[in-house]
Write an enzyme that holds these catalytic residues in place. Structure first.
Site, short mmCIF file in Angstrom:
data_model
loop_
_atom_site.label_atom_id
_atom_site.label_comp_id
_atom_site.label_asym_id
_atom_site.label_seq_id
_atom_site.Cartn_x
_atom_site.Cartn_y
_atom_site.Cartn_z
CD GLU A 114 -0.37 7.65 0.09
OE1 GLU A 114 -0.36 7.03 1.16
OE2 GLU A 114 -0.33 7.07 -1.01
CD GLU B 228 3.41 7.00 -2.87
OE1 GLU B 228 2.91 5.94 -2.48
OE2 GLU B 228 3.67 7.93 -2.10
C1 GAL Z 1 1.96 5.06 0.32
C2 GAL Z 1 2.95 6.03 0.90
C3 GAL Z 1 4.38 5.66 0.61
C4 GAL Z 1 4.59 4.20 0.83
C5 GAL Z 1 3.62 3.41 0.00
C6 GAL Z 1 3.79 1.92 0.12
O1 GAL Z 1 0.78 5.08 1.04
O2 GAL Z 1 2.70 7.33 0.42
O3 GAL Z 1 5.22 6.44 1.43
O4 GAL Z 1 4.42 3.91 2.18
O5 GAL Z 1 2.32 3.73 0.40
O6 GAL Z 1 2.86 1.23 -0.68
#
Ligand code: GAL
Length: 688
Positions: free
Chosen positions: A177, A335
């Site tokens: 990210e 994610e």
């Molecule tokens: C994203 C990140 C992850 C985790 C997640 C939690 O921004 O890439 O590592 O922190 O958020 O929602």
């Protein structure tokens, strides 16, 4: 502007940038995926070995096929400078390979180890007010730090060399990210990198002075060395400086990615690479259309805003944008969350069935991978209350059962992989226009770049019409309806591209505060909206932004908010006009013939019902129909293979059973589609 300053200006020829995305590597990745990939971030370094063993059992049960590993593991892989401990990761990689699970292996660079911060504190990010952000968290580095780049490329090389032939390795997950938490950096090294970038972009200091309009407020520069990033200042900063800094900041992050990618390409030319984007209505600092040229496959992360009752519509917007960034090709959902997150003010869990609906919504809109942050919920650290695939309660939990159901559902959708999303509507979206539209000192602080875009997208969503969200220079030839909202800044090429779509026969709608300036944020003179004036057959003399919360009446019985303006017809007709003082009788909505198509102009933000009526009218005129007939509340999207096989996704976000007019095999439940989708349920119909 003297001739002296021109000749004295340092000239650095703009180096053509080679962009690295390799479609052949993407094709190999998808060919090896064997269906819709399923998994998440895996952080085994937080757990003892016994848990790793249980992980493998549960992963098999859930049907996991792909994991992102090692994202935040640098401090454990290299506990002291030059001392490595790869034993645990070797074991994890071998075990995953043994279980047939593929790995998106991270470069481990998303959180520098403490020894590096101690040795090189200059890697730390500096904000616009001069605050140095400390370590002990993550992402505490600036991408332009030469020391950081040296160490980050170093650990990347060590990892790449070690795992280059590992059977589990399927994809490089570069950093994580990029631009999350901090996306603009104002330190001294950043300032120098900004100057170098400006010299490459503008060539001469006089070209920069012209672009920035520095005749204003004594802002003229005699040399690039005098320029600073737009740090906190007594009053408003030069808009050209702000816009260029935004462009530079996006470039600095992807340039850092490229530095790591160069190492990976050298060591593993056969392995595709990506980094996870955050394309959504909440992320505006990075120009992902530009970044896409360096990512072999596009990966996106998306989180719902729990408090937003329409968060599934925002999800759809994010997915449509991600597909646009991916050039229409399949992409990875890298994610999302199985249930609650931990970083919103109040973090509610997802309701039963919501996670499946969210996942299938991404798949409907082009994702060929469904992944989560993270596999196993942490018991320590700041994300311990963030949901995961395996919750604190272990396997005998609703969330893990739903995870297993999702894995099974994705297996049943294997034949969907590689198909493309069908859409005849383009919504034009441009990060640069977003940045420029929301600079300070504008006619109204209430003009937000995404408002009209999201209004139109949402109305189309509720009608079962899928829109592609595309860059203004994208090929618009396949679209029958093109929506251009608040495209405040537009260059001549993009304006011509948009006009050509209408002239070719598309229905085009342009909304207020579009086409006002060029790429330097210089007003296009002679009447607004300069870039589209002739095409639209209107000319605007003055803006009349409305008071906060105020509305204006129209003669079709509707109201507008945010904006109104003094529109004069110059060839167009006016289906609707303002009725209230001081604009009584002034056109609010116009329509103009443009070649084989039409060009509409909208001079206010319509109320919801009026917007829906307008959308119906535009759809009728352009001949665009919903993906299917269905009861309200059902999200409808169609994916299709080049050989014609098509899949209708019908996701019922409502609380009662809904009818959908489709026939074919229903892939999730098996058997013929019954024509109804249960409350909160999903159907994927392989159409007859
Ligand atoms: C994203 C990140 C992850 C985790 C997640 C939690 O921004 O890439 O590592 O922190 O958020 O929602």
């Amino acid at each position: 502007m003297s001739a002296d300053t021109r000749t004295a200006a340092p000239v650095t020829p703009a180096a053509p940038e080679t962009r690295a995305a390799d479609p052949a590597l993407a094709a190999r990745f998808w060919a090896n995926a064997g269906g819709i990939a399923f998994g998440g971030d895996y952080n085994p370094e937080q757990w003892p070995r016994e848990v790793h063993a249980e992980d493998l059992v549960l992963m098999k049960e859930a049907g996991v096929t792909l994991l992102s590993v090692g994202i935040f593991s640098w401090a454990l892989l290299e506990p002291r400078e030059g001392e490595y401990d790869f034993g645990w990761l070797d074991e994890v990689m071998d075990n995953l390979a043994g279980a047939g699970i593929k790995v998106a292996l991270a470069t481990a660079t998303a959180a520098p180890p403490a020894w590096l911060v101690r040795k090189h504190p200059e890697i730390l990010p500096v904000t616009a007010d001069g605050t140095v952000l400390g370590g002990g968290s993550r992402r505490h580095y600036t991408p332009s730090s030469s020391a950081y780049r040296r160490y980050a490329t170093g650990i990347t090389r060590v990892i790449a060399e070690r795992y280059k032939d590992h059977p589990a390795l399927a994809l490089w997950h570069v950093d994580n990210e990029l631009g999350c938490h901090v996306s603009e950096f104002y330190g001294d090294e950043d300032a120098q990198a900004f100057r170098d970038w400006l010299a490459r972009r503008h060539g001469t200091i006089e070209a920069l002075n012209d672009a920035w309009g520095t005749a204003f407020w004594s802002q003229h520069y005699a040399s690039f060395d005098e320029i600073q990033p737009p740090r906190v200042a007594p009053s408003t900063l030069n808009p050209g400086q702000q816009l260029d800094f935004q462009r530079y900041s996006s470039w600095a992050l992807i340039d850092y990615y490229r530095a790591l990618l160069a190492v990976l390409r050298e060591v593993t030319p056969h392995v595709p690479a990506t980094t996870n984007l955050m394309a959504s209505s909440a992320t505006r600092s990075m120009d992902y259309f530009d970044w896409a040229r360096d990512l072999d496959v596009i990966a996106n992360d998306h989180y719902l805003v729990a408090a937003d009752p329409d968060n599934h519509v925002e999800l759809a917007f994010s997915a449509d944008l991600t597909r646009g960034i991916a050039g229409g090709r399949p992409w990875l959902l890298m994610e999302h969350s199985t249930s609650a997150v931990n970083w919103q003010p109040r973090n509610r869990p997802k309701l039963p069935g919501e996670m499946l609906r969210n996942s299938l919504a991404h798949v409907a809109r082009g994702a060929d991978a469904v992944m989560f942050f993270q596999w196993r919920q942490s018991f320590a650290g700041s994300e311990k209350f963030h949901s995961a695939m395996v919750p604190h309660g272990g396997k005998d939990t609703r969330v893990f059962r739903e995870v297993c159901e999702l894995g099974a559902a994705l297996r049943r959708l294997a034949e969907v992989q590689g198909s493309l999303v069908e859409s005849r509507v383009a919504i034009v979206f441009d990060y640069e226009a977003w940045w420029a539209a929301e600079l300070d000192s504008h006619p109204s602080a209430d003009v937000r770049y995404l408002d009209m875009l999201r209004d139109f997208h949402g109305s189309l969503f509720r009608r079962g019409v899928t829109a592609d969200v595309l860059h203004p220079a994208a090929d618009l030839s396949g679209y029958d309806l093109v929506l251009v909202c608040t495209l405040y800044a537009v260059d001549d090429g993009a304006a011509a591209n948009i006009a050509a779509a209408a002239r070719r026969g598309a229905t085009l709608l342009v909304s207020y505060f579009s086409g006002i300036v060029d790429k330097h944020d210089h007003v296009r003179l002679g009447g607004y909206p300069g870039a589209f004036r002739d095409l639209l057959g209107v000319s605007v003399e003055e803006f009349h932004p409305l008071p906060a919360g105020g509305t204006v009446a129209l003669d079709d019985g509707s109201t507008g908010s945010v904006w109104s303006e003094q529109v004069r017809l110059a060839g167009a007709e006016a289906p609707a006009s303002f009725t209230s003082y001081p604009l009584a009788g002034v056109p609010a909505l116009t329509r103009h013939a443009a070649g084989a198509g039409t060009a509409w102009y909208l001079a206010t933000r319509p109320d919801a019902a009026a917007l829906d009526r307008l959308v119906d009218r535009l759809l009728a005129e352009s001949g665009v129909a919903p993906a299917a007939a269905a009861a309200p509340g059902v999200e409808l999207v169609r994916r299709r293979h080049p050989d014609g096989r098509s899949y209708l996704f019908a996701l019922n976000h409502g609380r009662s059973e809904a009818t959908v007019d489709a026939s074919g095999r229903e892939l999730l439940g098996g058997g013929r589609f019954t024509g109804t989708v249960a409350a909160g349920g999903c159907a994927v119909v392989a159409e007859d």
